[in-house]
Design a protein around this motif. Structure first.
Motif, PDB file in Angstrom:
ATOM      1  N   ASN A  56       3.536   9.483  -0.266  1.00  0.00           N
ATOM      2  CA  ASN A  56       3.794   8.562  -1.375  1.00  0.00           C
ATOM      3  C   ASN A  56       4.860   7.519  -1.029  1.00  0.00           C
ATOM      4  N   ILE A  57       4.762   6.960   0.167  1.00  0.00           N
ATOM      5  CA  ILE A  57       5.723   5.958   0.640  1.00  0.00           C
ATOM      6  C   ILE A  57       5.124   4.563   0.498  1.00  0.00           C
ATOM      7  N   LEU A  58       5.882   3.683  -0.141  1.00  0.00           N
ATOM      8  CA  LEU A  58       5.449   2.298  -0.322  1.00  0.00           C
ATOM      9  C   LEU A  58       5.655   1.519   0.974  1.00  0.00           C
ATOM     10  N   ASN A  59       4.649   0.753   1.368  1.00  0.00           N
ATOM     11  CA  ASN A  59       4.736  -0.018   2.599  1.00  0.00           C
ATOM     12  C   ASN A  59       3.982  -1.322   2.422  1.00  0.00           C
ATOM     13  N   GLY A  85       8.268  -8.149   2.080  1.00  0.00           N
ATOM     14  CA  GLY A  85       8.295  -6.997   1.196  1.00  0.00           C
ATOM     15  C   GLY A  85       9.631  -6.285   1.175  1.00  0.00           C
ATOM     16  N   TRP A  86      10.637  -6.872   1.820  1.00  0.00           N
ATOM     17  CA  TRP A  86      11.940  -6.223   1.972  1.00  0.00           C
ATOM     18  C   TRP A  86      12.618  -6.008   0.623  1.00  0.00           C
ATOM     19  N   LYS A 117       0.845  -1.186   0.000  1.00  0.00           N
ATOM     20  CA  LYS A 117       0.000   0.000   0.000  1.00  0.00           C
ATOM     21  C   LYS A 117       0.884   1.240   0.000  1.00  0.00           C
ATOM     22  N   VAL A 118       0.335   2.332  -0.487  1.00  0.00           N
ATOM     23  CA  VAL A 118       1.048   3.613  -0.497  1.00  0.00           C
ATOM     24  C   VAL A 118       0.443   4.496   0.588  1.00  0.00           C
ATOM     25  N   LYS A 125       0.631  -9.645   5.346  1.00  0.00           N
ATOM     26  CA  LYS A 125       1.996  -9.968   4.946  1.00  0.00           C
ATOM     27  C   LYS A 125       2.001 -11.265   4.145  1.00  0.00           C
ATOM     28  N   GLY A 126       3.094 -11.484   3.432  1.00  0.00           N
ATOM     29  CA  GLY A 126       3.193 -12.675   2.602  1.00  0.00           C
ATOM     30  C   GLY A 126       3.302 -13.945   3.425  1.00  0.00           C
TER      31      GLY A 126
END
Length: 268
Positions: free
Chosen positions: A97-100, A237-238, A92-93, A106-107
């Motif tokens: 405008n930071i991607l997180n 997501g790293w 999500k942004v 989580k996966g």
């Protein structure tokens, strides 16, 4: 010999090689495969438009107008079929405008056990599944192949309040066990357990399905373990966020230019 006859001879030889390589190998018990033919429609997908265009260029097919999807999974055949599937994290942004990564999504890696039916074919309607988080995957690859590892899930039902669940005493626990055997074999087993007794039905009025066990040979486990280790950073997501951060750092450096005389080398 003419160039044309040499080319035809090489083509026939190549065709014979391909035909031979597809023949079954009777001495092998099973052969792990990337189960691209067993993709389920509702399996989460990882899409990449860049790869789609590259694939279009090399395959001769027109994929340029759509994204190519992939469903990463690895399977091992046996009396019980074990499939390992990727459930990617949800991004999500947020502000500025930071991607997180959405902490609630989580996966995970889904382990799916499928038994054989009476006709000898796998009965996909009787599959039992359990998903492991990145931390649980870390524990699994850390302890195996030397120690037994066990993961469990308590069954829950929808509560009276919206978006609420409650633990029901009528439902058993779902337990995934990985236990080392002889000659490097790892036995992966899934079962419904209640009060320490396995082989339970998944719920009231249902028939028991477990235990389901898949015997993983040493070579198969080496592949499985490698895939799991490589998956852990991606489940968090790293890898994706690291790529974005590094690209932004390069852009910022290019904006500042080469002024300032350079960084110089480290001193001794």
């Amino acid at each position: 010999m003419s160039f044309l006859s040499s080319a035809l001879k090489a083509q026939r030889m190549f065709s014979r090689i391909i035909t031979c390589s597809r023949a079954p190998i009777p001495v092998l018990r099973c052969s792990p495969t990337l189960l691209s033919s067993l993709v389920e429609p509702d399996t989460p997908a990882l899409s990449t438009s860049v790869f789609a265009k590259t694939f279009s260029t090399h395959s001769g097919s027109d994929y340029g107008t759509q994204e190519l999807k992939a469903y990463p999974q690895y399977g091992v055949h046996g009396m019980t079929h074990l499939t390992m599937k990727l459930i990617p994290p949800t991004f999500k942004v947020v502000k500025n405008n930071i991607l997180n990564v959405d902490n609630a999504r989580k996966g995970r890696i889904l382990f799916e056990f499928t038994p054989r039916g009476k006709d000898g074919k796998y009965d996909w309607t009787q599959s039992i599944r359990l998903a492991l988080s990145a931390e649980e995957i870390g524990l699994l690859v850390n302890q195996l192949p030397h120690y037994k590892v066990e993961f469990s899930r308590v069954s829950s039902i929808r509560g009276d309040e919206p978006n609420s669940t409650t633990v029901s005493p009528d439902y058993p626990e779902k337990v995934l066990t990985a236990e080392p055997g002889e000659l490097g074999v790892i036995n992966f087993t899934i079962d419904y357990v209640k009060d320490g007794v396995g082989g339970q039905p998944p719920g009231p009025g249902q028939e028991g399905q477990g235990p389901l066990t898949c015997e993983i040979q040493a070579g198969e486990f080496e592949v499985l373990s490698s895939l799991l280790r490589e998956s852990m950073p991606k489940l968090c997501g790293w890898s994706e966020m690291m790529d974005v951060a590094m690209k932004n750092a390069v852009k910022e450096g290019m904006k500042r230019g080469r002024g300032g005389g350079g960084g110089g080398g480290g001193g001794g």
